[in-house]
Design a protein around this motif. Structure first.
Motif, mmCIF file in Angstrom:
data_model
loop_
_atom_site.group_PDB
_atom_site.id
_atom_site.type_symbol
_atom_site.label_atom_id
_atom_site.label_comp_id
_atom_site.label_asym_id
_atom_site.label_seq_id
_atom_site.Cartn_x
_atom_site.Cartn_y
_atom_site.Cartn_z
ATOM 1 N N ARG A 15 18.086 4.458 -6.722
ATOM 2 C CA ARG A 15 17.727 4.020 -5.375
ATOM 3 C C ARG A 15 16.239 4.289 -5.196
ATOM 4 N NH1 ARG A 15 21.247 8.521 -2.627
ATOM 5 N NH2 ARG A 15 19.897 10.345 -2.917
ATOM 6 N N SER A 16 15.636 3.550 -4.282
ATOM 7 C CA SER A 16 14.187 3.666 -4.073
ATOM 8 C C SER A 16 13.899 3.924 -2.609
ATOM 9 C CB SER A 16 13.481 2.376 -4.525
ATOM 10 O OG SER A 16 13.715 2.109 -5.881
ATOM 11 N N ARG A 17 12.901 4.758 -2.373
ATOM 12 C CA ARG A 17 12.480 5.051 -1.012
ATOM 13 C C ARG A 17 10.957 4.958 -0.928
ATOM 14 N NH1 ARG A 17 15.001 9.206 1.161
ATOM 15 N NH2 ARG A 17 16.543 9.437 -0.487
ATOM 16 N N VAL A 18 10.452 4.797 0.285
ATOM 17 C CA VAL A 18 9.016 4.821 0.529
ATOM 18 C C VAL A 18 8.606 6.262 0.790
ATOM 19 C CG1 VAL A 18 7.270 4.243 2.247
ATOM 20 C CG2 VAL A 18 8.694 2.448 1.309
ATOM 21 N N LYS A 19 7.662 6.734 0.006
ATOM 22 C CA LYS A 19 7.234 8.130 0.097
ATOM 23 C C LYS A 19 6.634 8.457 1.458
ATOM 24 C CE LYS A 19 4.269 11.453 -2.335
ATOM 25 N NZ LYS A 19 3.353 11.634 -3.507
ATOM 26 N N GLU A 20 5.794 7.559 1.953
ATOM 27 C CA GLU A 20 5.052 7.848 3.186
ATOM 28 C C GLU A 20 5.954 7.949 4.415
ATOM 29 O OE1 GLU A 20 2.276 6.092 0.224
ATOM 30 O OE2 GLU A 20 4.321 5.653 0.904
ATOM 31 N N ARG A 21 7.056 7.220 4.441
ATOM 32 C CA ARG A 21 7.947 7.216 5.610
ATOM 33 C C ARG A 21 9.319 7.810 5.313
ATOM 34 N NH1 ARG A 21 9.221 1.992 6.860
ATOM 35 N NH2 ARG A 21 8.243 1.102 5.001
ATOM 36 N N GLY A 65 0.801 -1.216 0.000
ATOM 37 C CA GLY A 65 0.000 0.000 0.000
ATOM 38 C C GLY A 65 0.836 1.268 0.000
ATOM 39 N N GLU A 66 2.128 1.137 0.300
ATOM 40 C CA GLU A 66 3.010 2.309 0.282
ATOM 41 C C GLU A 66 3.439 2.636 -1.147
ATOM 42 O OE1 GLU A 66 5.059 2.386 4.654
ATOM 43 O OE2 GLU A 66 6.029 1.084 3.184
ATOM 44 N N THR A 67 3.932 3.854 -1.326
ATOM 45 C CA THR A 67 4.378 4.341 -2.632
ATOM 46 C C THR A 67 5.892 4.235 -2.727
ATOM 47 O OG1 THR A 67 2.540 5.917 -2.665
ATOM 48 C CG2 THR A 67 4.321 6.287 -4.243
ATOM 49 N N ILE A 68 6.385 3.598 -3.778
ATOM 50 C CA ILE A 68 7.823 3.437 -3.985
ATOM 51 C C ILE A 68 8.297 4.500 -4.966
ATOM 52 C CG2 ILE A 68 9.641 1.891 -4.805
ATOM 53 C CD1 ILE A 68 7.835 -0.453 -3.936
ATOM 54 N N VAL A 69 9.195 5.345 -4.512
ATOM 55 C CA VAL A 69 9.736 6.442 -5.317
ATOM 56 C C VAL A 69 11.162 6.085 -5.709
ATOM 57 C CG1 VAL A 69 10.271 8.908 -5.381
ATOM 58 C CG2 VAL A 69 8.302 8.091 -4.047
#
Length: 285
Positions: free
Chosen positions: A266-272, A249-253
């Motif tokens: 590299r990828s991060r979770v937008k929400e956290r 359910g999280e967004t991968i940026v």
């Protein structure tokens, strides 16, 4: 219990044969978040059987040998292992349906020392069964947190790829479904950590987490979209390091740097705002 270096590094794996269908390729693509917009015709090529294509990152689920490190004769403290790194090299575009055979081997085990764990390096080559053509090579690094000091080699581990120290050339945001892990597990990884809230809580997570290889699939989708124009023939290789879990359910940026055929990411979770994949390197044609 300690790692039996000689037994593990010399272990002869039986070849793994797998028949997979168009439906399997569609299920994998849906599991990594392709066609969140069902009207996107570029993505529909991977999730609809007409003129269907296979995602390059689907290589990670082909001829998978299973959780072999759990075998007691290897002496690995399997409860404490983590998937550290994953690499994919595509030699020929994957067919949307096929019959493949995988050959697996352990390439090295590095002893980081007492209390520091060990690194187990493995390789899987996947061949097209009818023709014998090599389709892809998968490399994986497993961090065995509880197995340092077993008396194995203490050689230096390869250094991870460093992403450029500049603003990314592009950024791709891809959402994940709340039920993403329940879909992805149907591609072959049935670890209850990704499905059962009780197991996840016992492992210290607030909810079941997304498979690391599903997060890899989302990053691979970002590279395919941004650097390859959704043409899988242009996708040559990918390698990355897993750094933190994702909750469905999280967004991968995914931040992307382009230097000719070399693509860093590299990828991060937008929400956290947590980096979940790092030291990413891909090669495109």
């Amino acid at each position: 219990m300690a790692i039996d270096y000689d037994k593990l590094v010399n272990w002869k794996f039986d070849p793994i044969e797998q028949h997979y269908t168009s439906k399997d390729s569609i299920l994998y693509a849906l599991g990594v978040g392709v066609s969140m917009d069902p009207l996107d015709m570029d993505q529909l090529r991977f999730t609809y059987e007409e003129d269907q294509l296979a995602l390059p990152t689907m290589a990670v689920v082909l001829a998978y040998p299973g959780f072999f490190l759990k075998q007691p004769e290897f002496g690995v403290d399997w409860v404490k292992i983590l998937h550290g790194e994953q690499g994919i090299q595509i030699h020929k575009p994957l067919p949307a349906a096929g019959h493949v055979v995988g050959e697996n081997r352990i390439t090295e085990i590095i002893d980081k020392g007492e209390g520091k764990g060990a690194l187990i390096f493995s390789e899987r080559k996947v061949y097209d069964k009818p023709t014998g053509d090599l389709l892809c090579t998968l490399t994986s690094t497993t961090f065995a947190r509880g197995d340092g000091g077993f008396g194995g080699p203490k050689i230096e581990a390869p250094k991870p790829h460093a992403v450029p120290d500049r603003e990314p050339d592009s950024v791709v945001e891809l959402p994940t479904l709340p039920q993403a892990a329940l879909i992805y597990r149907l591609s072959g990884d049935f670890n209850p950590l990704h499905a059962d809230p009780r197991v996840a809580e016992a492992a210290g997570f607030k909810a079941p987490i997304l498979h690391g290889l599903a997060t890899l699939g989302a990053a691979g989708h970002a590279i395919l979209k941004d650097a390859c124009g959704y043409n899988p023939d242009r996708f040559a290789s990918l390698r990355l390091r897993f750094t933190s879990p994702v909750y469905p359910g999280e967004t991968i940026v995914t931040e992307i740097w382009k230097d000719g055929q070399d693509v860093s990411f590299r990828s991060r979770v937008k929400e956290r705002d947590v980096v979940v994949l790092n030291n990413g390197h891909a090669v495109v044609k």
